[in-house]
Design an enzyme around this catalytic site. Structure first.
Site, PDB file in Angstrom:
ATOM      1  N   ILE A 145      -0.562   9.364   8.668  1.00  0.00           N
ATOM      2  CA  ILE A 145      -1.333   8.477   9.532  1.00  0.00           C
ATOM      3  C   ILE A 145      -0.997   7.025   9.221  1.00  0.00           C
ATOM      4  O   ILE A 145      -0.477   6.698   8.150  1.00  0.00           O
ATOM      5  CB  ILE A 145      -2.849   8.712   9.376  1.00  0.00           C
ATOM      6  CG1 ILE A 145      -3.315   8.369   7.948  1.00  0.00           C
ATOM      7  CG2 ILE A 145      -3.211  10.141   9.752  1.00  0.00           C
ATOM      8  CD1 ILE A 145      -4.829   8.452   7.758  1.00  0.00           C
ATOM      9  N   ASP A 175       0.863  -1.188   0.000  1.00  0.00           N
ATOM     10  CA  ASP A 175       0.000   0.000   0.000  1.00  0.00           C
ATOM     11  C   ASP A 175       0.895   1.232   0.000  1.00  0.00           C
ATOM     12  O   ASP A 175       1.357   1.676   1.045  1.00  0.00           O
ATOM     13  CB  ASP A 175      -0.928   0.003   1.215  1.00  0.00           C
ATOM     14  CG  ASP A 175      -1.950   1.141   1.169  1.00  0.00           C
ATOM     15  OD1 ASP A 175      -1.697   2.135   0.452  1.00  0.00           O
ATOM     16  OD2 ASP A 175      -2.989   1.034   1.831  1.00  0.00           O
ATOM     17  N   GLY A 178      -5.111   2.057   7.882  1.00  0.00           N
ATOM     18  CA  GLY A 178      -6.187   1.384   8.607  1.00  0.00           C
ATOM     19  C   GLY A 178      -6.016  -0.122   8.617  1.00  0.00           C
ATOM     20  O   GLY A 178      -6.297  -0.796   9.614  1.00  0.00           O
ATOM     21  N   HIS A 209       0.584   7.867   4.092  1.00  0.00           N
ATOM     22  CA  HIS A 209       1.156   7.181   5.248  1.00  0.00           C
ATOM     23  C   HIS A 209       2.658   7.405   5.408  1.00  0.00           C
ATOM     24  O   HIS A 209       3.269   6.794   6.283  1.00  0.00           O
ATOM     25  CB  HIS A 209       0.848   5.684   5.144  1.00  0.00           C
ATOM     26  CG  HIS A 209      -0.602   5.401   4.902  1.00  0.00           C
ATOM     27  ND1 HIS A 209      -1.571   5.667   5.851  1.00  0.00           N
ATOM     28  CD2 HIS A 209      -1.256   4.926   3.811  1.00  0.00           C
ATOM     29  CE1 HIS A 209      -2.760   5.340   5.351  1.00  0.00           C
ATOM     30  NE2 HIS A 209      -2.598   4.895   4.130  1.00  0.00           N
TER      31      HIS A 209
END
Length: 291
Positions: free
Chosen positions: A214, A194, A217, A199
């Site tokens: 961040i 990903d 998830g 991120h």
């Protein structure tokens, strides 16, 4: 270009060939904290229970590896479906379900069939449901349903979709534990496929409305299932039948997750909050079904 819901949901399913081996599995497990200290394990790097995630001769595959097998092609394939053209800066992961049809092999080759079963209109946003069904020569392996929240793409007059929420049990949790997220956790996790710069890149994170990058998830998703397996399922990854969650809030690298678990017959209900931010919700409507 706005989302064309009718075109997306009526498009022919797309197929992709996936391949993985033990190194991909080990990298994924390290990306979700395998071998790191926990309240239950003082010396995790050499703990036999952790070596099931990190040592090739003892390796077992956590079912959430399904979300990155083949380099995370489920999400990439879905966002390139006909009728879908979205800005990654407007994209957030809304929810995830993995259903396991049999234990995941340490290495394998399989065919993934991807479709968009639904696109929901939430007014100021759209929710795209991506489905990937994966099978090898021996039959079905797993099914992933991914909900992608796209800001600014609603208002097209479509179905709002389901909105029911799962209430937590009205009693104290049967167990609670914590998992610390390392400052470099997102940098390690993204090596599993990903590559969203949200991120890793502070500048891109600011464009998306965050003051710093961040955590993925799906990294939180994997950390949480590992905690459930290790604490309540005897470390047996093959007991997991399905695992579903709604991403209720973000996690920043360096924070600590507080994980509360309620046992019920054949399932575990889970709540995950950010211990460093006054128990801000992270995962909600979360259930692990097991044998």
């Amino acid at each position: 270009m706005p989302i064309d819901a009718a075109k997306a949901t009526s498009a022919e399913p797309r197929t992709t060939e996936l391949a993985w081996d033990h190194k991909d599995v080990q990298l994924y497990h390290l990306g979700i904290g395998a071998g790191a200290a926990t309240p239950e394990k003082a010396h995790p790097a050499t703990d036999p229970d952790e070596l099931r995630y990190t040592l090739e001769s003892a390796l077992r595959v956590l079912p959430t590896f399904a979300t990155v097998a083949g380099g995370g092609m489920a999400l990439a394939g879905g966002l390139s479906a006909p009728g879908i053209d979205v800005d990654l800066a407007a994209v957030l992961h809304g929810g995830q379900t993995v259903t396991v049809h049999r234990p995941l092999p340490v290495s394998g080759r399989a065919t993934q069939t991807s479709s968009v079963p639904a696109v929901y209109d939430k007014g100021k946003a759209a929710v795209i449901v991506l489905r990937s069904e994966v099978a090898d020569d021996d039959g079905p392996l797993w099914t992933c349903d991914t909900q992608i929240f796209v800001r600014g793409e609603g208002g097209f007059g479509g179905d709002r979709g389901p909105s029911a929420r799962l209430e937590l049990p009205d009693r104290a949790p049967d167990l609670h534990t914590e998992r610390h997220i390392r400052a470099d956790q997102a940098l390690l996790y993204r090596l599993s496929g990903d590559w969203n710069p949200l991120h890793a890149d502070p500048g891109f994170a600011k464009l998306a409305g965050f003051d710093r990058p961040i955590l993925h998830g799906l990294c939180t998703y994997g950390v949480t299932l590992k905690a459930v397996v290790d604490t309540l399922l005897g470390g047996d990854v093959t007991r997991v039948r399905s695992y579903t969650t709604r991403f209720a809030g973000v996690v920043f690298p360096g924070e600590t997750l507080r994980i509360r678990l309620w046992q019920e017959p054949g399932r575990v209900q889970v709540s995950v909050t950010a211990a460093d931010r006054d128990e801000a919700p992270v995962l909600a409507d979360t259930v692990v079904e097991h044998s």
